[in-house]
Scaffold this active site. Structure first.
Site, short mmCIF file in Angstrom:
data_model
loop_
_atom_site.label_atom_id
_atom_site.label_comp_id
_atom_site.label_asym_id
_atom_site.label_seq_id
_atom_site.Cartn_x
_atom_site.Cartn_y
_atom_site.Cartn_z
N GLY A 124 0.81 -1.22 0.00
CA GLY A 124 0.00 0.00 0.00
C GLY A 124 0.84 1.27 0.00
O GLY A 124 1.86 1.38 -0.70
N ASN A 142 3.72 5.23 9.39
CA ASN A 142 2.68 4.97 8.38
C ASN A 142 1.80 3.78 8.74
O ASN A 142 0.64 3.73 8.34
CB ASN A 142 3.36 4.76 7.02
CG ASN A 142 2.44 4.08 6.03
OD1 ASN A 142 1.52 4.71 5.49
ND2 ASN A 142 2.62 2.78 5.82
N TYR A 163 -11.02 4.30 14.76
CA TYR A 163 -10.04 4.78 13.77
C TYR A 163 -9.96 6.32 13.78
O TYR A 163 -8.88 6.90 13.82
CB TYR A 163 -10.47 4.27 12.39
CG TYR A 163 -9.53 4.59 11.25
CD1 TYR A 163 -8.32 3.92 11.10
CD2 TYR A 163 -9.88 5.54 10.29
CE1 TYR A 163 -7.48 4.20 10.03
CE2 TYR A 163 -9.04 5.83 9.22
CZ TYR A 163 -7.84 5.15 9.09
OH TYR A 163 -7.00 5.42 8.04
N LYS A 195 -6.81 8.72 14.62
CA LYS A 195 -6.25 9.62 13.61
C LYS A 195 -6.37 11.09 14.04
O LYS A 195 -5.54 11.92 13.65
CB LYS A 195 -6.93 9.39 12.26
CG LYS A 195 -6.65 7.99 11.68
CD LYS A 195 -5.17 7.77 11.42
CE LYS A 195 -4.89 6.49 10.67
NZ LYS A 195 -3.45 6.28 10.40
P1 NAD Z 1 -2.36 -1.22 4.33
O1 NAD Z 1 -3.22 -2.04 5.19
O2 NAD Z 1 -2.25 -1.58 2.87
O3 NAD Z 1 -0.87 -1.16 4.92
C1 NAD Z 1 -0.61 -0.96 6.29
C2 NAD Z 1 0.67 -1.70 6.65
O4 NAD Z 1 0.89 -1.52 8.06
C3 NAD Z 1 0.57 -3.20 6.38
O5 NAD Z 1 1.67 -3.65 5.62
C4 NAD Z 1 0.54 -3.80 7.79
O6 NAD Z 1 1.11 -5.11 7.87
C5 NAD Z 1 1.34 -2.76 8.59
N1 NAD Z 1 1.05 -2.89 10.02
C6 NAD Z 1 -0.17 -2.98 10.60
N2 NAD Z 1 -0.03 -3.19 11.93
C7 NAD Z 1 1.30 -3.20 12.20
C8 NAD Z 1 2.07 -3.41 13.38
N3 NAD Z 1 1.48 -3.65 14.57
N4 NAD Z 1 3.41 -3.38 13.29
C9 NAD Z 1 4.02 -3.16 12.08
N5 NAD Z 1 3.34 -2.98 10.93
C10 NAD Z 1 1.99 -3.01 10.98
O7 NAD Z 1 -2.88 0.29 4.50
P2 NAD Z 1 -2.62 1.62 3.60
O8 NAD Z 1 -3.87 1.91 2.87
O9 NAD Z 1 -1.35 1.51 2.85
O10 NAD Z 1 -2.51 2.70 4.77
C11 NAD Z 1 -1.28 3.24 5.26
C12 NAD Z 1 -1.61 4.34 6.23
O11 NAD Z 1 -2.43 5.33 5.58
C13 NAD Z 1 -2.43 3.87 7.45
O12 NAD Z 1 -2.00 4.57 8.59
C14 NAD Z 1 -3.85 4.26 7.07
O13 NAD Z 1 -4.66 4.42 8.20
C15 NAD Z 1 -3.61 5.56 6.34
N6 NAD Z 1 -4.70 5.97 5.43
C16 NAD Z 1 -5.01 5.26 4.32
C17 NAD Z 1 -6.05 5.70 3.48
C18 NAD Z 1 -6.44 4.98 2.22
O14 NAD Z 1 -7.33 5.45 1.50
N7 NAD Z 1 -5.83 3.86 1.88
C19 NAD Z 1 -6.75 6.86 3.82
C20 NAD Z 1 -6.41 7.55 4.97
C21 NAD Z 1 -5.37 7.10 5.76
#
Ligand code: NAD
Length: 451
Positions: free
Chosen positions: A222, A292, A357, A361
């Site tokens: 991601g 992240n 969540y 955030k």
């Molecule tokens: P994702 O689920 O694809 O990736 C998140 C990563 O964090 C994963 O690889 C997971 O294994 C890792 N992770 C989770 N718990 C963990 C832990 N305890 N220790 C180590 N690693 C851990 O999510 P994403 O969409 O790539 O999101 C990344 C960030 O962006 C997050 O903080 C998410 O809340 C934020 N975000 C995403 C969106 C979106 O539209 N995708 C929107 C707003 C915010």
């Protein structure tokens, strides 16, 4: 995940249908490729009378090889890549007329994915209520331009402090470069504050992170995987961290970018000390920490068990606090260091089914507000990005109608890409961005959610 509607709109039949039915028309956004010129055309630079920022802005742009145009000689046929206006001289509400006079004739002069940047003085620093009122009014203009101009045009307001070095080219340059470039493709309607911190310009603006040691959590996939790639492309030595269960994906990312992989669950009680020991022994320091990693465990509050609450708060917020504490206590983040946290527009607007969540955030924003002034004294900046709808596995799971709403209800009429979040975090991480601290920058295409 592909946005089939956006692809269809780019075809001949799609274009005709969109026009006839007045459907959303997602433009193809200009994104950054190394070696690109900063902007694909001339920039019109204007200034209010007595403005203090046009001169440093002009110097930065000229040094970056940008062709500057003068409002006095611009004709109705001129086409610009950006309109930059120094509004710092606007001292009261009647002076706002100068912005109308500059922007009104140029409303159709921007190239696709053009840029509008208004420079002003933070209202809290203004000498009188009238001046503060006028400077605050600039937000309404820039946010509305972001909603009106269309075709991938972005509009931002940059408040530049009167303190210290700020206002000199070096402190403004990283922000101007980011906002003008294709790196900020999905950032619009934002207010960025440039303060008085120390900024160090890179030898090569195509490698603004040269020699920096950067930790990226949640790097296996991601947004985190995109981040690792963008930061490595920009010259960083990347330490990519994720949970052991994501070890294979993590190793693939780390190998691709010549970085190192750390398998660690951030919620483990010994995670902060193990991480600190790893960074100390391998690198002796960490210049940039990007928090992240994040999870969602959605349920409406009445149906949410305590485990869902606890796990989300712990991964998304408390673990960041614990890691910051240990890295700072052990002096592993040197002066000039950067911390960037990932928040979300859900943390700004709240979201049904996401009390846990959104709480976590919003807490990240609280962390920026409360800790950034303390860290500034150590020469360390702390900022957050708040992504909106980004095309990832997380958003692919949203039911279709909600997903379409999320994608289209923003000024770009499309979702952002992980690389858009990564480029924004990159800018906040650069040594050149030392004057940018305490900001929460949305990467949401100017989403209506929480607007
Ligand atoms: P994702 O689920 O694809 O990736 C998140 C990563 O964090 C994963 O690889 C997971 O294994 C890792 N992770 C989770 N718990 C963990 C832990 N305890 N220790 C180590 N690693 C851990 O999510 P994403 O969409 O790539 O999101 C990344 C960030 O962006 C997050 O903080 C998410 O809340 C934020 N975000 C995403 C969106 C979106 O539209 N995708 C929107 C707003 C915010």
């Amino acid at each position: 995940m592909t946005d089939r509607y956006a692809s269809f709109v780019q075809t001949g039949a799609g274009r005709a249908l969109v026009k006839r039915l007045g459907l959303p028309d997602p433009p193809r956004l200009r994104r950054h490729t190394p070696g690109d010129p900063l902007v694909p055309g001339p920039v019109l630079l204007g200034a209010s009378s007595g403005g203090r920022l046009a001169e440093p802005a002009g110097k930065i742009l000229t040094a970056a090889g940008v062709e500057l145009a003068d409002p006095a000689t611009a004709t109705g046929d001129s086409r610009f890549a950006a309109l930059v206006y120094d509004a710092s001289g606007v001292a009261d509400s009647t002076g706002l007329r100068q912005l109308y006079d500059f922007f009104h004739p140029q409303a159709r002069s921007l190239l696709p994915s053009g840029r509008v940047i208004v420079l002003g003085t933070p209202p809290v620093e203004c000498g009188s209520p009238r001046e503060a009122t006028a400077q605050r009014a600039l937000e309404g203009l820039t946010r509305s331009i972001g909603k009106e101009f269309g075709r991938g045009v972005t509009a931002q307001l940059v408040y530049v402090t009167r303190d210290g070095d700020a206002g000199t080219p070096v402190s403004l340059e990283s922000t101007l470069r980011f906002l003008l470039s294709g790196r900020s493709a999905y950032v619009s309607g934002q207010v960025v504050r440039v303060g008085a911190g120390t900024a160090v310009a890179p030898a090569d603006w195509d490698r603004p992170l040269d020699g920096q040691v950067v930790l990226v959590t949640g790097a296996a996939r991601g947004i985190g995987a995109a981040l690792a790639k963008v930061l490595a492309r920009d010259g960083a030595q990347v330490v990519a961290l994720d949970i052991p269960a994501a070890g294979d994906e993590l190793a693939t990312v780390a190998n691709e970018i010549g970085g190192s992989a750390v398998q660690l669950d951030l919620t483990a009680p010994d995670a902060p000390t193990r991480l600190a020991e790893h960074l100390a022994s391998r690198h002796g320091r960490v210049d940039v920490v990007v928090h992240n990693a994040g999870i969602t465990r959605d349920k409406t509050l009445g149906r949410m068990d305590a485990d869902r609450w606890d796990s989300v708060i712990d991964v998304n917020l408390s673990s960041q606090e614990r890691i910051n504490d240990v890295l700072l206590e052990r002096d592993l983040i040197p002066a000039g260091g950067r911390i960037v946290s990932v928040s979300s527009i859900a943390g700004i607007a709240g979201n049904r089914g996401q009390t846990n969540y959104a709480t976590s955030k919003a807490g990240v924003i609280g962390l920026v507000d409360s800790l950034s002034p303390v860290l500034r004294e150590r020469g360390i900046s702390l900022n957050a990005v708040a992504p909106g709808f980004i095309e990832t596995r997380l958003t692919a799971r949203i039911p279709l109608t909600l997903r379409e709403a999320g994608r289209r209800m923003n000024s770009m009429a499309q979702g952002g890409l992980p690389v858009d979040v990564a480029e924004t975090i990159g800018w906040l991480s650069w040594p050149a961005s030392g004057a940018v601290s305490g900001n929460v920058v949305r990467v949401c295409g100017q989403s209506l959610l929480g607007a």
